[in-house]
Scaffold this motif. Structure first.
Motif, PDB file in Angstrom:
ATOM      1  N   LEU A  73       0.826  -1.206   0.000  1.00 32.23           N
ATOM      2  CA  LEU A  73       0.000   0.000   0.000  1.00 32.23           C
ATOM      3  C   LEU A  73       0.865   1.262   0.000  1.00 32.23           C
ATOM      4  O   LEU A  73       0.582   2.204  -0.743  1.00 32.23           O
ATOM      5  CB  LEU A  73      -0.949  -0.012   1.194  1.00 32.23           C
ATOM      6  N   GLU A  74       1.909   1.289   0.793  1.00 28.85           N
ATOM      7  CA  GLU A  74       2.797   2.455   0.813  1.00 28.85           C
ATOM      8  C   GLU A  74       3.446   2.677  -0.558  1.00 28.85           C
ATOM      9  O   GLU A  74       3.548   3.811  -1.025  1.00 28.85           O
ATOM     10  CB  GLU A  74       3.866   2.292   1.890  1.00 28.85           C
ATOM     11  N   HIS A  75       3.862   1.608  -1.185  1.00 25.81           N
ATOM     12  CA  HIS A  75       4.454   1.710  -2.518  1.00 25.81           C
ATOM     13  C   HIS A  75       3.437   2.238  -3.527  1.00 25.81           C
ATOM     14  O   HIS A  75       3.732   3.130  -4.323  1.00 25.81           O
ATOM     15  CB  HIS A  75       4.997   0.345  -2.948  1.00 25.81           C
ATOM     16  N   LEU A  76       2.238   1.690  -3.475  1.00 26.70           N
ATOM     17  CA  LEU A  76       1.186   2.129  -4.402  1.00 26.70           C
ATOM     18  C   LEU A  76       0.803   3.588  -4.177  1.00 26.70           C
ATOM     19  O   LEU A  76       0.645   4.339  -5.146  1.00 26.70           O
ATOM     20  CB  LEU A  76      -0.051   1.251  -4.244  1.00 26.70           C
ATOM     21  N   LEU A  77       0.666   3.998  -2.922  1.00 22.65           N
ATOM     22  CA  LEU A  77       0.306   5.389  -2.654  1.00 22.65           C
ATOM     23  C   LEU A  77       1.395   6.337  -3.136  1.00 22.65           C
ATOM     24  O   LEU A  77       1.094   7.423  -3.642  1.00 22.65           O
ATOM     25  CB  LEU A  77       0.002   5.594  -1.174  1.00 22.65           C
ATOM     26  N   GLY A  78       2.655   5.938  -3.017  1.00 27.72           N
ATOM     27  CA  GLY A  78       3.736   6.747  -3.566  1.00 27.72           C
ATOM     28  C   GLY A  78       3.630   6.870  -5.078  1.00 27.72           C
ATOM     29  O   GLY A  78       3.828   7.946  -5.646  1.00 27.72           O
ATOM     30  N   SER A  79       3.280   5.775  -5.730  1.00 30.14           N
ATOM     31  CA  SER A  79       3.134   5.790  -7.187  1.00 30.14           C
ATOM     32  C   SER A  79       1.945   6.624  -7.630  1.00 30.14           C
ATOM     33  O   SER A  79       2.029   7.386  -8.594  1.00 30.14           O
ATOM     34  CB  SER A  79       2.979   4.357  -7.704  1.00 30.14           C
ATOM     35  N   VAL A  94      -8.830   8.721  -5.065  1.00 33.17           N
ATOM     36  CA  VAL A  94      -8.084   7.528  -4.673  1.00 33.17           C
ATOM     37  C   VAL A  94      -8.789   6.965  -3.449  1.00 33.17           C
ATOM     38  O   VAL A  94      -9.033   7.693  -2.487  1.00 33.17           O
ATOM     39  CB  VAL A  94      -6.606   7.874  -4.370  1.00 33.17           C
ATOM     40  N   HIS A  95      -9.133   5.682  -3.516  1.00 31.52           N
ATOM     41  CA  HIS A  95      -9.888   5.109  -2.401  1.00 31.52           C
ATOM     42  C   HIS A  95      -9.631   3.620  -2.244  1.00 31.52           C
ATOM     43  O   HIS A  95      -9.324   2.918  -3.212  1.00 31.52           O
ATOM     44  CB  HIS A  95     -11.389   5.385  -2.554  1.00 31.52           C
ATOM     45  N   LEU A  96      -9.729   3.177  -0.999  1.00 31.78           N
ATOM     46  CA  LEU A  96      -9.714   1.759  -0.649  1.00 31.78           C
ATOM     47  C   LEU A  96     -11.165   1.333  -0.565  1.00 31.78           C
ATOM     48  O   LEU A  96     -11.873   1.746   0.355  1.00 31.78           O
ATOM     49  CB  LEU A  96      -9.036   1.539   0.706  1.00 31.78           C
ATOM     50  N   ASP A  97     -11.599   0.579  -1.539  1.00 30.37           N
ATOM     51  CA  ASP A  97     -13.010   0.236  -1.667  1.00 30.37           C
ATOM     52  C   ASP A  97     -13.845   1.517  -1.501  1.00 30.37           C
ATOM     53  O   ASP A  97     -13.785   2.372  -2.364  1.00 30.37           O
ATOM     54  CB  ASP A  97     -13.397  -0.889  -0.719  1.00 30.37           C
ATOM     55  N   GLU A 107       2.888  15.723   1.357  1.00 35.98           N
ATOM     56  CA  GLU A 107       3.038  14.275   1.557  1.00 35.98           C
ATOM     57  C   GLU A 107       2.485  13.436   0.423  1.00 35.98           C
ATOM     58  O   GLU A 107       2.934  12.321   0.209  1.00 35.98           O
ATOM     59  CB  GLU A 107       2.315  13.848   2.840  1.00 35.98           C
ATOM     60  N   GLY A 108       1.480  13.922  -0.247  1.00 38.69           N
ATOM     61  CA  GLY A 108       0.778  13.104  -1.252  1.00 38.69           C
ATOM     62  C   GLY A 108      -0.350  12.343  -0.598  1.00 38.69           C
ATOM     63  O   GLY A 108      -0.932  12.784   0.395  1.00 38.69           O
ATOM     64  N   TYR A 109      -0.674  11.157  -1.140  1.00 40.80           N
ATOM     65  CA  TYR A 109      -1.735  10.328  -0.566  1.00 40.80           C
ATOM     66  C   TYR A 109      -1.179   9.580   0.643  1.00 40.80           C
ATOM     67  O   TYR A 109      -0.026   9.148   0.642  1.00 40.80           O
ATOM     68  CB  TYR A 109      -2.272   9.340  -1.599  1.00 40.80           C
ATOM     69  N   PHE A 110      -2.029   9.406   1.654  1.00 39.63           N
ATOM     70  CA  PHE A 110      -1.592   8.736   2.870  1.00 39.63           C
ATOM     71  C   PHE A 110      -2.773   8.110   3.562  1.00 39.63           C
ATOM     72  O   PHE A 110      -3.920   8.468   3.319  1.00 39.63           O
ATOM     73  CB  PHE A 110      -0.863   9.711   3.809  1.00 39.63           C
ATOM     74  N   LEU A 111      -2.460   7.164   4.449  1.00 40.88           N
ATOM     75  CA  LEU A 111      -3.475   6.580   5.325  1.00 40.88           C
ATOM     76  C   LEU A 111      -3.551   7.432   6.577  1.00 40.88           C
ATOM     77  O   LEU A 111      -2.537   7.649   7.234  1.00 40.88           O
ATOM     78  CB  LEU A 111      -3.105   5.146   5.720  1.00 40.88           C
ATOM     79  N   PRO A 112      -4.729   7.922   6.931  1.00 44.71           N
ATOM     80  CA  PRO A 112      -4.835   8.708   8.146  1.00 44.71           C
ATOM     81  C   PRO A 112      -4.600   7.849   9.389  1.00 44.71           C
ATOM     82  O   PRO A 112      -4.853   6.642   9.378  1.00 44.71           O
ATOM     83  CB  PRO A 112      -6.261   9.255   8.115  1.00 44.71           C
ATOM     84  N   SER A 113      -4.115   8.480  10.432  1.00 40.12           N
ATOM     85  CA  SER A 113      -3.835   7.748  11.688  1.00 40.12           C
ATOM     86  C   SER A 113      -5.109   7.329  12.376  1.00 40.12           C
ATOM     87  O   SER A 113      -6.102   7.932  12.352  1.00 40.12           O
ATOM     88  CB  SER A 113      -3.060   8.638  12.645  1.00 40.12           C
TER      89      SER A 113
END
Length: 113
Positions: A73-79, A94-97, A107-113
């Motif tokens: 996921l980290e690699h994909l979000l960087g891409s 950009v979404h997970l389901d 930062e770009g796209y990221f998963l929130p804490s």
């Protein structure tokens, strides 16, 4: 049941040759650096005439192995961040389901804490 990352961009104008070349470079670089060659990586759909404003679209099914999910996921979000920066004037999603991922200019796209 699997989870997938979906990404798409739309705008009224088609991609320029420079944007197309940048996208191709990003996909090639991402695939060569992908951490798990036996898992799905960045995948862009073929152009779809039924969605004329869509200029980039794709998806990736995330691994079932919990130890692989975060690195993939980290690699994909960087891409996908690189893709957005290559086509900055498009409307991106950009979404997970059903969960939309946030965008941060630095930062770009990221998963929130």
């Amino acid at each position: 049941m699997s989870t997938s990352l979906y990404y798409d961009a739309s705008r009224a104008t088609a991609l320029t040759p420079d944007e197309t070349a940048a996208i191709e470079r990003i996909v090639t670089d991402q695939q060569s650096a992908f951490p798990y060659p036996d898992e799905e990586s960045l995948f862009l759909y073929e152009e779809d005439s039924s969605e004329p404003d869509t200029v980039v679209a794709g998806s990736t099914k995330l691994p079932f192995d919990p130890d692989r999910v975060m690195p993939v996921l980290e690699h994909l979000l960087g891409s996908v961040t690189e893709l957005r920066r290559a086509v900055p004037d498009a409307q991106w999603r950009v979404h997970l389901d059903d969960f939309d991922l946030p965008w941060d200019e630095s930062e770009g796209y990221f998963l929130p804490s």
